[in-house]
Motif scaffolding. Sequence first.
Motif, PDB file in Angstrom:
ATOM      1  N   HIS A  53      79.291  60.581  38.443  1.00  0.00           N
ATOM      2  CA  HIS A  53      79.882  61.756  39.098  1.00  0.00           C
ATOM      3  C   HIS A  53      79.464  63.057  38.415  1.00  0.00           C
ATOM      4  O   HIS A  53      79.041  64.005  39.092  1.00  0.00           O
ATOM      5  N   LEU A  54      79.574  63.127  37.096  1.00  0.00           N
ATOM      6  CA  LEU A  54      79.225  64.367  36.391  1.00  0.00           C
ATOM      7  C   LEU A  54      77.739  64.684  36.522  1.00  0.00           C
ATOM      8  O   LEU A  54      77.354  65.848  36.664  1.00  0.00           O
ATOM      9  N   GLU A  55      76.902  63.642  36.505  1.00  0.00           N
ATOM     10  CA  GLU A  55      75.474  63.860  36.676  1.00  0.00           C
ATOM     11  C   GLU A  55      75.171  64.367  38.092  1.00  0.00           C
ATOM     12  O   GLU A  55      74.327  65.250  38.284  1.00  0.00           O
ATOM     13  N   ALA A  56      75.892  63.825  39.075  1.00  0.00           N
ATOM     14  CA  ALA A  56      75.694  64.262  40.459  1.00  0.00           C
ATOM     15  C   ALA A  56      76.090  65.722  40.626  1.00  0.00           C
ATOM     16  O   ALA A  56      75.400  66.498  41.307  1.00  0.00           O
ATOM     17  N   GLN A  57      77.195  66.133  39.996  1.00  0.00           N
ATOM     18  CA  GLN A  57      77.634  67.526  40.098  1.00  0.00           C
ATOM     19  C   GLN A  57      76.625  68.465  39.432  1.00  0.00           C
ATOM     20  O   GLN A  57      76.387  69.572  39.920  1.00  0.00           O
ATOM     21  N   TYR A  58      76.027  68.006  38.334  1.00  0.00           N
ATOM     22  CA  TYR A  58      75.001  68.803  37.666  1.00  0.00           C
ATOM     23  C   TYR A  58      73.799  69.008  38.580  1.00  0.00           C
ATOM     24  O   TYR A  58      73.258  70.120  38.699  1.00  0.00           O
ATOM     25  N   VAL A  59      73.347  67.938  39.225  1.00  0.00           N
ATOM     26  CA  VAL A  59      72.198  68.034  40.125  1.00  0.00           C
ATOM     27  C   VAL A  59      72.505  68.958  41.295  1.00  0.00           C
ATOM     28  O   VAL A  59      71.680  69.802  41.685  1.00  0.00           O
ATOM     29  N   LEU A  60      73.702  68.825  41.893  1.00  0.00           N
ATOM     30  CA  LEU A  60      74.070  69.680  43.021  1.00  0.00           C
ATOM     31  C   LEU A  60      74.094  71.152  42.613  1.00  0.00           C
ATOM     32  O   LEU A  60      73.629  72.020  43.361  1.00  0.00           O
ATOM     33  N   ALA A  61      74.636  71.417  41.424  1.00  0.00           N
ATOM     34  CA  ALA A  61      74.694  72.807  40.953  1.00  0.00           C
ATOM     35  C   ALA A  61      73.292  73.379  40.747  1.00  0.00           C
ATOM     36  O   ALA A  61      73.004  74.519  41.131  1.00  0.00           O
ATOM     37  N   LEU A  63      70.454  72.424  42.147  1.00  0.00           N
ATOM     38  CA  LEU A  63      69.690  72.548  43.386  1.00  0.00           C
ATOM     39  C   LEU A  63      70.302  73.559  44.361  1.00  0.00           C
ATOM     40  O   LEU A  63      69.619  74.028  45.267  1.00  0.00           O
ATOM     41  N   HIS A  64      71.578  73.897  44.176  1.00  0.00           N
ATOM     42  CA  HIS A  64      72.234  74.779  45.147  1.00  0.00           C
ATOM     43  C   HIS A  64      72.285  76.233  44.688  1.00  0.00           C
ATOM     44  O   HIS A  64      71.992  77.136  45.475  1.00  0.00           O
ATOM     45  N   GLU A  65      72.652  76.483  43.431  1.00  0.00           N
ATOM     46  CA  GLU A  65      72.936  77.864  43.050  1.00  0.00           C
ATOM     47  C   GLU A  65      72.268  78.333  41.757  1.00  0.00           C
ATOM     48  O   GLU A  65      72.404  79.509  41.403  1.00  0.00           O
ATOM     49  N   ARG A  66      71.562  77.471  41.075  1.00  0.00           N
ATOM     50  CA  ARG A  66      70.914  77.912  39.840  1.00  0.00           C
ATOM     51  C   ARG A  66      69.441  78.209  40.079  1.00  0.00           C
ATOM     52  O   ARG A  66      69.055  78.556  41.181  1.00  0.00           O
ATOM     53  N   ILE A  67      68.608  78.032  39.079  1.00  0.00           N
ATOM     54  CA  ILE A  67      67.228  78.509  39.165  1.00  0.00           C
ATOM     55  C   ILE A  67      66.449  77.852  40.308  1.00  0.00           C
ATOM     56  O   ILE A  67      65.552  78.451  40.889  1.00  0.00           O
ATOM     57  N   CYS A  68      66.825  76.632  40.665  1.00  0.00           N
ATOM     58  CA  CYS A  68      66.123  75.924  41.748  1.00  0.00           C
ATOM     59  C   CYS A  68      66.823  76.063  43.087  1.00  0.00           C
ATOM     60  O   CYS A  68      66.383  75.469  44.072  1.00  0.00           O
ATOM     61  N   GLY A  69      67.923  76.791  43.126  1.00  0.00           N
ATOM     62  CA  GLY A  69      68.751  76.805  44.328  1.00  0.00           C
ATOM     63  C   GLY A  69      68.529  77.987  45.238  1.00  0.00           C
ATOM     64  O   GLY A  69      68.083  79.049  44.809  1.00  0.00           O
ATOM     65  N   ASN A  70      68.857  77.792  46.516  1.00  0.00           N
ATOM     66  CA  ASN A  70      68.812  78.883  47.497  1.00  0.00           C
ATOM     67  C   ASN A  70      70.045  78.886  48.385  1.00  0.00           C
ATOM     68  O   ASN A  70      70.020  79.402  49.488  1.00  0.00           O
ATOM     69  N   SER A  72      71.556  76.540  50.118  1.00  0.00           N
ATOM     70  CA  SER A  72      71.336  75.886  51.410  1.00  0.00           C
ATOM     71  C   SER A  72      72.596  75.166  51.862  1.00  0.00           C
ATOM     72  O   SER A  72      73.574  75.045  51.115  1.00  0.00           O
ATOM     73  N   GLY A  73      72.583  74.674  53.091  1.00  0.00           N
ATOM     74  CA  GLY A  73      73.726  73.964  53.644  1.00  0.00           C
ATOM     75  C   GLY A  73      73.876  72.574  53.055  1.00  0.00           C
ATOM     76  O   GLY A  73      73.020  72.082  52.307  1.00  0.00           O
ATOM     77  N   GLY A  74      74.987  71.906  53.390  1.00  0.00           N
ATOM     78  CA  GLY A  74      75.298  70.612  52.812  1.00  0.00           C
ATOM     79  C   GLY A  74      74.273  69.546  53.125  1.00  0.00           C
ATOM     80  O   GLY A  74      73.847  68.791  52.243  1.00  0.00           O
ATOM     81  N   GLN A  75      73.834  69.445  54.370  1.00  0.00           N
ATOM     82  CA  GLN A  75      72.861  68.430  54.749  1.00  0.00           C
ATOM     83  C   GLN A  75      71.520  68.679  54.067  1.00  0.00           C
ATOM     84  O   GLN A  75      70.871  67.744  53.578  1.00  0.00           O
ATOM     85  N   SER A  76      71.111  69.931  54.015  1.00  0.00           N
ATOM     86  CA  SER A  76      69.848  70.269  53.348  1.00  0.00           C
ATOM     87  C   SER A  76      69.927  69.984  51.861  1.00  0.00           C
ATOM     88  O   SER A  76      68.955  69.504  51.254  1.00  0.00           O
ATOM     89  N   LEU A  77      71.085  70.252  51.254  1.00  0.00           N
ATOM     90  CA  LEU A  77      71.251  70.000  49.816  1.00  0.00           C
ATOM     91  C   LEU A  77      71.178  68.507  49.512  1.00  0.00           C
ATOM     92  O   LEU A  77      70.515  68.084  48.548  1.00  0.00           O
ATOM     93  N   ALA A  78      71.836  67.681  50.334  1.00  0.00           N
ATOM     94  CA  ALA A  78      71.783  66.232  50.127  1.00  0.00           C
ATOM     95  C   ALA A  78      70.355  65.708  50.313  1.00  0.00           C
ATOM     96  O   ALA A  78      69.884  64.853  49.551  1.00  0.00           O
ATOM     97  N   HIS A  79      69.654  66.213  51.308  1.00  0.00           N
ATOM     98  CA  HIS A  79      68.272  65.788  51.556  1.00  0.00           C
ATOM     99  C   HIS A  79      67.367  66.163  50.381  1.00  0.00           C
ATOM    100  O   HIS A  79      66.485  65.386  49.973  1.00  0.00           O
ATOM    101  N   ARG A  80      67.607  67.336  49.810  1.00  0.00           N
ATOM    102  CA  ARG A  80      66.773  67.766  48.688  1.00  0.00           C
ATOM    103  C   ARG A  80      67.031  66.913  47.450  1.00  0.00           C
ATOM    104  O   ARG A  80      66.093  66.547  46.732  1.00  0.00           O
ATOM    105  N   TYR A  86      67.069  61.177  43.425  1.00  0.00           N
ATOM    106  CA  TYR A  86      68.421  60.856  42.972  1.00  0.00           C
ATOM    107  C   TYR A  86      69.201  60.174  44.084  1.00  0.00           C
ATOM    108  O   TYR A  86      68.920  60.344  45.275  1.00  0.00           O
ATOM    109  N   TYR A  87      70.220  59.415  43.651  1.00  0.00           N
ATOM    110  CA  TYR A  87      71.075  58.733  44.632  1.00  0.00           C
ATOM    111  C   TYR A  87      72.441  58.468  44.023  1.00  0.00           C
ATOM    112  O   TYR A  87      72.565  58.167  42.831  1.00  0.00           O
ATOM    113  N   TRP A  88      73.468  58.614  44.838  1.00  0.00           N
ATOM    114  CA  TRP A  88      74.796  58.093  44.541  1.00  0.00           C
ATOM    115  C   TRP A  88      75.474  57.828  45.886  1.00  0.00           C
ATOM    116  O   TRP A  88      75.092  58.420  46.907  1.00  0.00           O
TER     117      TRP A  88
END
Length: 377
Positions: A53-61, A63-70, A72-80, A86-88
């Motif tokens: 869980h903590l690793e998944a939250q790190y990846v989401l953060a 890809l969504h809002e830090r240096i690699c993020g833009n 994006s919407g939920g579906q686009s974020l999961a696809h990325r 990654y998988y959970w």
Amino acid sequence: MDGQYCRISLDRHSTRRSQTGTQNPGASCPFHPDWGHLYKRSFTGPYLRCLRHLEAQYVLAELHERICGNHSGGQSLAHRAHSQGYYWPTMKKDAAAYVKKCDKCQRYAPIPHMPSATLKTVSGPWPFAQWGMDIVGPLPAAPAQKKFLLVATDYFSKWVEAEAYASIKDKDVTKFVWKNIVCCFGIPQAIIADNEATNKTLIIALKKRLEQAKGKWVKELPGVLWAYRTTPGRPTGNTPFALAYGMETIIPTEIGLPTVRTDAAKQDDANAELGRNLDWTDEVRESAAIRMADYQQRASAHYNRKVKPRSFKNGTLVLRKVFENTAEVGAGKFQVNWEGPYIVSKASESGAYHLQRLDGTPLLRPWNVSNLKHYYQ
């Protein structure tokens, strides 16, 4: 696995045997342990690293809002996240929840154009019984620094009264009501702070007259009001002037090119014609009221088909739409669309909500549901 980990080949079609000589579990199981990490066999690409869980939250953060993020919407974020390897088990659900609670995504979210409440029509029982009043502005500065327009519309006849002001205070509204409504048409039954449809009509008419001279709107206002009062409206089928005074006015065009009506006004039976028009006033107004009710019913049915209901309970956190007087100075196109959050302290039956700040300070007036949206934490 007997406490041992098995190395697996990156080639999904080959397997390697462990130190014990047993076949790699990856040959029959979609999940593979490798160097202390768990991998899942993918149908679309390489093996996917399974995350806690903590690793998944790190990846989401990331890809969504830090240096690699833009953002994006939920579906686009999961696809990325999936395409990055990654998988959970709940990645689509978690990605949608993460985006839903993102503070910046909520504040910069576009303002919805779908109505949030059903249309509630208002009509006056007789002329000048109920008025709608609203403030338009700020407009381009006119002489004497007049930038605001106070507009009042009779709900029955659609008669409009309007005046320009440099600023509008309580005493200005009181004086306007006394001068333009009470002294001309008597004491109204009710005055409602809603006049949006008429405001749009007046602004459009002023725009077409002004062209480049935006500061001359005060000079053009009387002509716009006259045109509005003498133009038949679709809801009633009559002009506001006719519903107010019992007969149509004579416009300047009829002086330049006389009609049968203007010629009749010069004859001896003009008074008799005026009397007949006044006798028929009640019938004309009744027909206008019936037509208005039919128009409002059809308009409500059309409007309500597009409604996406929205309501809030006491204690709910909400964001409020940013208006010109609350916008950040100099932000320009980078201005946020929503501000807050605020706490809903009280709801009214009319769809308005009383708000307070997080420290408990109440806001001065209630806000319509169309100007609010949920805030998620």
